[in-house]
Scaffold this motif. Structure first.
Motif, PDB file in Angstrom:
ATOM      1  N   LEU A  74      45.489   2.054  17.767  1.00 27.49           N
ATOM      2  CA  LEU A  74      45.891   1.421  16.516  1.00 27.49           C
ATOM      3  C   LEU A  74      44.801   1.605  15.466  1.00 27.49           C
ATOM      4  CD1 LEU A  74      47.596  -0.487  14.734  1.00 27.49           C
ATOM      5  CD2 LEU A  74      46.465  -2.407  15.896  1.00 27.49           C
ATOM      6  N   LEU A  75      45.190   2.114  14.304  1.00 28.48           N
ATOM      7  CA  LEU A  75      44.255   2.288  13.195  1.00 28.48           C
ATOM      8  C   LEU A  75      44.998   2.056  11.885  1.00 28.48           C
ATOM      9  CD1 LEU A  75      41.353   2.959  12.380  1.00 28.48           C
ATOM     10  CD2 LEU A  75      41.977   5.383  12.396  1.00 28.48           C
ATOM     11  N   ASP A  76      45.431   0.821  11.677  1.00 30.70           N
ATOM     12  CA  ASP A  76      46.182   0.482  10.475  1.00 30.70           C
ATOM     13  C   ASP A  76      45.235   0.193   9.311  1.00 30.70           C
ATOM     14  OD1 ASP A  76      45.178  -1.848  11.597  1.00 30.70           O
ATOM     15  OD2 ASP A  76      46.904  -3.050  11.029  1.00 30.70           O
ATOM     16  N   ASP A  77      45.808  -0.035   8.142  1.00 30.73           N
ATOM     17  CA  ASP A  77      44.993  -0.254   6.948  1.00 30.73           C
ATOM     18  C   ASP A  77      44.143  -1.515   7.065  1.00 30.73           C
ATOM     19  OD1 ASP A  77      45.945   2.041   5.763  1.00 30.73           O
ATOM     20  OD2 ASP A  77      47.497   1.017   4.596  1.00 30.73           O
TER      21      ASP A  77
ATOM     22  N   GLY B  65      34.367   8.702   7.862  1.00 32.73           N
ATOM     23  CA  GLY B  65      33.419   9.731   7.436  1.00 32.73           C
ATOM     24  C   GLY B  65      33.074  10.760   8.481  1.00 32.73           C
ATOM     25  N   ASN B  66      33.986  10.998   9.442  1.00 30.31           N
ATOM     26  CA  ASN B  66      33.746  11.992  10.500  1.00 30.31           C
ATOM     27  C   ASN B  66      32.490  11.675  11.314  1.00 30.31           C
ATOM     28  OD1 ASN B  66      36.030  13.682   9.830  1.00 30.31           O
ATOM     29  ND2 ASN B  66      34.870  14.322   8.028  1.00 30.31           N
ATOM     30  N   VAL B  67      32.345  10.399  11.669  1.00 35.64           N
ATOM     31  CA  VAL B  67      31.189   9.987  12.464  1.00 35.64           C
ATOM     32  C   VAL B  67      31.273  10.627  13.852  1.00 35.64           C
ATOM     33  CG1 VAL B  67      30.941   7.837  11.198  1.00 35.64           C
ATOM     34  CG2 VAL B  67      32.328   7.884  13.285  1.00 35.64           C
ATOM     35  N   PRO B  68      30.122  10.854  14.497  1.00 33.47           N
ATOM     36  CA  PRO B  68      30.141  11.509  15.807  1.00 33.47           C
ATOM     37  C   PRO B  68      30.800  10.660  16.883  1.00 33.47           C
ATOM     38  CG  PRO B  68      27.931  10.737  15.274  1.00 33.47           C
ATOM     39  CD  PRO B  68      28.760  10.568  14.035  1.00 33.47           C
ATOM     40  N   ILE B  69      31.523  11.353  17.776  1.00 29.77           N
ATOM     41  CA  ILE B  69      32.147  10.738  18.953  1.00 29.77           C
ATOM     42  C   ILE B  69      31.368  11.216  20.166  1.00 29.77           C
ATOM     43  CG2 ILE B  69      34.245  10.531  20.322  1.00 29.77           C
ATOM     44  CD1 ILE B  69      35.783  11.498  17.792  1.00 29.77           C
TER      45      ILE B  69
ATOM     46  N   GLN C 287      39.738  10.629  17.476  1.00 30.05           N
ATOM     47  CA  GLN C 287      39.580  11.608  16.393  1.00 30.05           C
ATOM     48  C   GLN C 287      39.973  10.998  15.047  1.00 30.05           C
ATOM     49  OE1 GLN C 287      41.491  11.927  19.116  1.00 30.05           O
ATOM     50  NE2 GLN C 287      40.931  13.770  20.264  1.00 30.05           N
ATOM     51  N   ASP C 288      41.044  10.195  15.031  1.00 34.32           N
ATOM     52  CA  ASP C 288      41.473   9.544  13.798  1.00 34.32           C
ATOM     53  C   ASP C 288      40.469   8.486  13.353  1.00 34.32           C
ATOM     54  OD1 ASP C 288      43.787  11.090  13.825  1.00 34.32           O
ATOM     55  OD2 ASP C 288      44.908   9.598  14.970  1.00 34.32           O
ATOM     56  N   TRP C 289      39.923   7.748  14.308  1.00 31.95           N
ATOM     57  CA  TRP C 289      38.896   6.760  13.973  1.00 31.95           C
ATOM     58  C   TRP C 289      37.696   7.445  13.329  1.00 31.95           C
ATOM     59  CZ3 TRP C 289      38.386   1.398  14.573  1.00 31.95           C
ATOM     60  CH2 TRP C 289      39.464   0.745  15.178  1.00 31.95           C
TER      61      TRP C 289
END
Length: 268
Positions: free
Chosen positions: A93-96, A130-134, A123-125
């Motif tokens: 879940l990644l809602d507004d 800001g494309n933080v590292p996973i 990947q969506d998170w």
């Protein structure tokens, strides 16, 4: 093109025109496929119909849990540090509202996931903040079904994320199964976030170890010994598990030692 999400485990697949035929993560013995067959939802449907329940467990440590229950039912944790916030484990879940709340708490600097069952929409998170590292352990690289340049595979037994926060690979449930060790707690006694590497029992006074939870397949003795030895090197008092209500509020090191001893005695 649509991002399809496995309804059973919450894993998100690359955008496609039609739902995949199967989910290899659920085909594995450590997960399961419903009797009526593989089922799918979409990221859009999840964000529209679910919301996160938030809980502050102690200064700097929040959990977020989708409601109603989603996929496996795990919660994620948001850890606040002076060196940037860390999302531990992930939900689909990644809602507004979630984006706004995380941003208000300082955003994210890192994402770390304990094992493949909780990769979900990591990947969506990452992209949303800001494309933080996973950070994933390299031993579980083959389970990533949706590549991303944000994914960083690490090797070995430990990785220092930021001062006071370390990832420790314990193995067992998966070869790369990892816990997060936070020794920068408000009282300096330390916390371990265990994911599924250890299972905190309903009475919150015991721990157990499983290779497959849905299929009730136990972990082997050598893996359990290794987990006990590795955790003995970490300084901590409290432990938080993957599911709501799973926490050991004091004496975590003692509980681990007793659990390893008890488990090995039962195996013998």
């Amino acid at each position: 093109m649509t991002i399809y999400v496995c309804s059973t485990c919450g894993t998100a697949y690359p955008p496609v025109a039609a739902a995949p035929a199967h989910c290899p993560i659920c085909d594995d013995e450590r997960q399961w496929v419903p009797f009526e067959g593989q089922k799918w939802t979409t990221a859009e449907q999840i964000d529209r119909h679910y919301s996160h329940a938030w809980q502050l467990h102690e200064p700097g440590l929040f959990s977020l849990h989708p409601t109603p229950e989603l996929g496996i039912g795990q919660r994620a944790f948001l850890l606040q540090t002076p060196h940037g916030n860390i999302l531990w484990d992930c939900t689909a879940l990644l809602d507004d509202a979630t984006k706004a709340l995380v941003q208000s708490l300082g955003g994210l600097a890192h994402i770390a996931v304990s094992h493949p069952h909780y990769y979900t929409r990591m990947q969506d998170w990452s992209a949303a903040f800001g494309n933080v590292p996973i950070h994933l352990h390299a031993a579980d690289r083959s389970w990533v079904v949706r590549p991303s340049p944000a994914i960083h595979f690490w090797k070995g037994e430990s990785l220092d994320l930021v001062p006071g926060v370390q990832l420790a690979c314990l193995g067992g449930h998966f070869p790369g199964a990892t816990v997060l060790h936070w020794n920068g707690t408000h009282d300096r006694t330390g916390v371990v976030l265990v994911g599924d590497t250890l299972q905190i029992t309903p009475d919150s006074t015991h721990l157990s170890f499983m290779w497959s939870y849905p299929n009730l397949l136990p972990l082997g003795a050598s893996d359990v010994r290794h987990i006990g030895v590795r955790l003995d090197t970490l300084a901590f008092d409290r432990m938080y598990g993957a599911f709501p209500g799973q926490q050991i509020r004091q004496g975590g090191k003692r509980v681990v030692a007793q659990a390893v001893k008890r488990y090995l005695e039962r195996l013998s």
